[in-house]
Every structure is written in structure tokens, then in C-alpha cells.
Enzyme design. Structure first.
Site, short mmCIF file in Angstrom:
data_model
loop_
_atom_site.label_atom_id
_atom_site.label_comp_id
_atom_site.label_asym_id
_atom_site.label_seq_id
_atom_site.Cartn_x
_atom_site.Cartn_y
_atom_site.Cartn_z
N SER A 183 68.71 120.31 114.04
CA SER A 183 69.78 119.38 114.34
C SER A 183 70.14 118.43 113.21
CB SER A 183 69.42 118.57 115.58
OG SER A 183 68.25 117.79 115.34
N SER A 217 63.93 120.58 113.40
CA SER A 217 65.26 120.08 113.06
C SER A 217 65.43 119.59 111.64
CB SER A 217 65.66 118.96 114.04
OG SER A 217 65.90 119.49 115.33
N LYS A 238 70.30 110.58 109.10
CA LYS A 238 70.71 111.26 110.33
C LYS A 238 71.10 110.25 111.39
CE LYS A 238 68.98 114.77 113.62
NZ LYS A 238 67.84 115.64 113.92
#
Length: 449
Positions: A141, A165, A66
Site C-alpha cells: 500500500s 506494504s 506515506k
């Protein structure tokens, strides 16, 4: 590239280099259709000396990371047009993975500053591979990481989880995601949203593979303790699973509720002791308390960008951050006291040997046409961060239109081995993860032609 074991390689250098080059070319080509990565490296970040170590957990396994997590030689963007950092050192968790033989393939998309659970940022929106026609949000996210795993670009990925997330996109994309106990994995070199709640978590097809990645993420001493705890969990009776009554669950999508109750019945047949109880604290109240604390910390961590009106930020993101700036110190302290109260109440429920089972999201993946910025997507995830607990999200069904449903095993702080072992047992005797894997493969075949 659907499994870690299928990608693990211990080969002579020449063969390995050729295979790695072909693998990276394939990731780059498939990413054009999937859009999971914001950056794919020509040459992965790795340590050749670690590849052929007999105990390497991730020998030449490609991992998506990420884009809040620093990887030396790759840009860090935070999902934001105004940010372009060029780190010269790996985040601590990346160094741990590389020491275990991992090949860091690139940086996966994140929503801007990891602020949204929907899965959209100014830098792009990944495909949710549950549908080749690209009609569903991926969740966020850690949207790019979930998309990359579900699409088969990589067998595993790193996300971050401040209020769900890792788990929300795992739910909507139909994979498995683990939110471990805070502090177990280092967040050094990871952009902070809310230090009270931030963790780095593994995402993979199955609980077993998420557990392998998690082990590689942990510092050596913690890894040893965790492996010992897993061995003990395997020798002891299965934990008691606490399912919630209908009133505690509140407003759920009908097929999510049906999958939850079917999972309850299935767990009972698998030998898990089952109890049904009400939740001692309101999910909505705990989510609001979480939002107050994370809002203050999010603003303080990003105020230099937020307070500059010339900075290119999404208007909603800036507005949400500025809300945090309005909280007075005494209000923040009241929120912290409230979090301690909720943790005490929930830990009275989550005593050793007991695991709470809740849906991961209240609905399967939502269509792009049904965007609702006022909807709280983390109603069943935020509380875990608030109480400093751990949770693993995994598929537990499919709606009539093939959207995956998901449930979480939730434990108190430090019960990571307990929930992971329980999840592995669940998946060893169910096939939802395999059905969804096949569905992803069919959709990707249509997508890629």
C-alpha cells in the site's frame, strides 16, 4: 534527486532557502506526471537549526511520507474520501527525521486504509516509473512512496508495512525497502491498521541509503545500539543464507524463479555460506493466519467509518473490513496461538547468523489490465510480519521486458543489522539497482518529454 548524499546540504541560510524553493517547485512540477504525492507542501516541514549540525544524517534531504503518518500542517487522508485530518503535531518518527535535518516534502499516496497490495485508492493511482506509458501497477500500500523514489522526485521515503506494504511496491517499482523489527520505530501518530503487525519502514534506491534513513527514524538509544550492531556485523563473517527448494517456493513467475536461482549462485561466489532447505511452515497457511488477525484488528480500528453506510468507502475495502467483524473472540485467540506456533517454527530456522532468502513477490509488476482482487500479493511478505521478523527487499534482476525482480533477506526479530549488512554487501558487488536506476531515468525522460 536520486541519492541521499547527493541531496545533503550544509549551506548558508540564503543559499539553502533558494535551493529548497527550487527543489520543491521541481517536485511539484514532476508530480503532475508521476502522481506520487497526494499533497506537496509549498514549504517543507523542517527545523532550520538541525540543517548544519555536523552529524545530521539528512541535512535538508527531501523525504516523502506515506499518508498514514501525521505531519503537522499537512492533511492526513488515509487514501480515503471520507477522511481529512489536520494534525497539529508530528508523528514521533517525523519528529526524529526532522531532528536529523530532513525536509518533509509532502504526503505520498496510500491505498485506502493501507488495505490493498495493488496500489490504487479513491484518491489516485501513482505511476510505476518502470514504464513511461503507465501500464503497470505500482504495488501497495506504500504506492506513492515507491513511485516518488523510483521517479527521482525524492531520494527516500517512508512507508508502512503491515503485511508487505513497503516491500511489495519496492519490488514492483525496482527500489529497496526495509521492514524493521516491530517496536523499533515508534508508530505514535501513525494510523493503525493492525497493531500486531504495523511498522514504519524506509524506502530508497539502495540498502545503504535505506539504512541511513532507518537510523534517522530510530529513537536515540535504539539508533546507538543499531549502529553498534552494524559495526559488529561488519567485523564478523557473513551470515549463512538459506535458500528454499523449488517445492517450497511453489508457483513463481519463470523470470522471478530464474533471478532467485541466479542470486543464489551469485551469493555463493561473493562468499556467503549457502544452504538449501524446505520451509518449515506453509507460506499460504501463514498468510491466512496473518489475514485472520489483521482482519479483526483492521475492523476494530476503523469500525466507526465502516459501520456507517453513508461513509464514502470503497465497496471492496468495506467488505473486507466487515469480514473481520464476524470473527468470534475464541477464533481470534486461536489465531494468536497459531501465530506463536509459526513464530517458534520459523525461529528454529532463523537462528543467529542465518538469513532466509525468498522472492519479494511471486511475479514482477502486473499490468493494469490483469487486475485480480482474489490474488494474494503478499504470499512471501506476510509471514515476516506474522513472526515479528525483519526483512529487506532489493532488486535482483530484470525480466526480458525490463520489469524488475526482487528478493528479500529475512531475519528473526532483532536481526535488523544482520540483514541490512548482508544487503549492503550484496549491492556492493552487484549492479541491478544501478541498471534499474538508469531504466527509471530513461522512462522518466520519455514521460516528462
Amino acid at each position: 534527486m536520486d541519492s541521499i548524499d547527493g541531496c545533503r546540504e550544509q549551506k548558508p541560510d540564503s543559499e539553502r532557502d533558494t535551493a529548497t524553493h527550487k527543489r520543491m517547485q521541481a517536485i511539484q512540477a514532476r508530480n503532475e506526471a508521476v502522481r506520487a504525492f497526494v499533497h506537496v507542501s509549498d514549504v517543507p516541514a523542517q527545523d532550520p537549526s538541525a540543517f548544519n549540525h555536523p552529524h545530521a544524517l539528512l541535512a535538508n534531504v527531501p523525504i516523502a511520507v506515506k499518508d498514514l503518518i501525521d505531519v503537522a500542517g499537512m492533511p492526513t487522508r488515509l487514501g480515503c474520501r471520507a477522511v481529512f485530518r489536520e494534525p497539529t503535531e508530528h508523528a514521533a518518527v517525523i519528529a526524529s527525521l526532522i531532528a536529523q535535518g530532513a525536509a518533509i516534502a509532502g504526503k505520498s499516496h496510500t491505498t485506502e486504509f493501507a488495505m490493498s497490495g495493488w496500489g490504487v485508492s479513491p484518491l489516485g493511482r501513482p505511476l510505476n516509473p518502470i514504464d513511461a506509458t503507465d501500464i503497470y501497477f505500482s504495488g501497495g500500500s506504500s504506492n506513492g512512496s515507491a513511485s516518488a523514489v523510483a521517479a527521482g522526485l525524492v531520494p527516500a521515503a517512508l512507508g508502512t508495512d503491515t503485511g508487505g506494504s513497503v516491500r511489495i511496491p519496492s519490488s514492483w517499482c525496482g527500489i529497496t525497502g526495509l521492514k524493521g523489527s516491530p517496536g523499533w520505530v515508534s508508530t505514535s501518530g501513525v494510523a493503525a491498521l493492525s497493531q500486531s503487525f504495523d511498522v514504519v519502514g524506509p524506502m530508497a534506491r539502495t540498502a545503504s541509503e535505506a539504512g541511513r534513513l532507518y537510523r534517522a527514524m530510530l529513537p536515540v538509544a535504539r539508533r546507538t545500539a543499531f549502529e553498534n550492531a552494524l559495526s559488529k556485523a561488519a567485523q564478523h563473517a557473513l551470515p549463512t543464507l538459506i535458500f528454499l527448494d523449488d517445492e517450497s517456493l511453489g508457483d513463481l513467475h519463470a523470470e522471478t524463479r530464474a533471478a532467485y536461482r541466479a542470486s543464489q549462485a551469485r551469493c555463493e561466489t561473493l562468499g556467503f555460506p549457502i544452504t538449501v532447505q524446505p520451509i518449515p511452515c506453509s507460506f499460504a497457511d501463514m498468510a491466512a493466519n496473518w489475514a485472520g488477525i489483521s482482519g479483526v484488528e483492521g475492523y476494530l480500528n476503523n469500525r466507526q467509518l465502516v459501520d456507517d453506510p453513508s461513509t464514502a468507502l470503497d465497496d471492496v475495502v468495506r467488505s473486507n473490513f466487515l469480514q473481520g467483524s464476524k470473527t468470534e473472540l475464541h477464533e481470534y485467540l486461536t489465531l494468536l496461538n497459531g501465530a506463536r506456533h509459526y513464530r517458534e517454527q520459523m525461529e528454529n530456522l532463523l537462528v543467529p547468523g542465518h538469513v532466509l532468502v525468498v522472492p519479494t513477490t511471486s511475479t514482477p509488476a502486473i499490468k493494469l489490465t490483469a487486475f485480480d482482487p482474489q490474488r494474494t500479493l503478499g504470499i512471501f511478505t506476510r509471514f515476516v510480519n506474522l513472526i515479528q521478523g525483519c526483512a529487506i527487499a532489493m532488486p535482483n534482476g530484470m525480466a526480458a521486458d525490463a520489469r524488475p525482480t526482487s528478493m528479500q533477506f529475512v531475519g528473526a526479530y532483532g536481526q535488523d543489522a544482520t540483514i541490512l549488512h548482508a544487503a549492503i554487501q550484496w549491492q556492493a558487488h552487484t549492479d541491478w539497482h544501478e541498471k534499474i536506476r538508469q531504466h527509471h531515468a530513461e522512462q522518466m525522460q520519455q514521460r516528462l518529454g
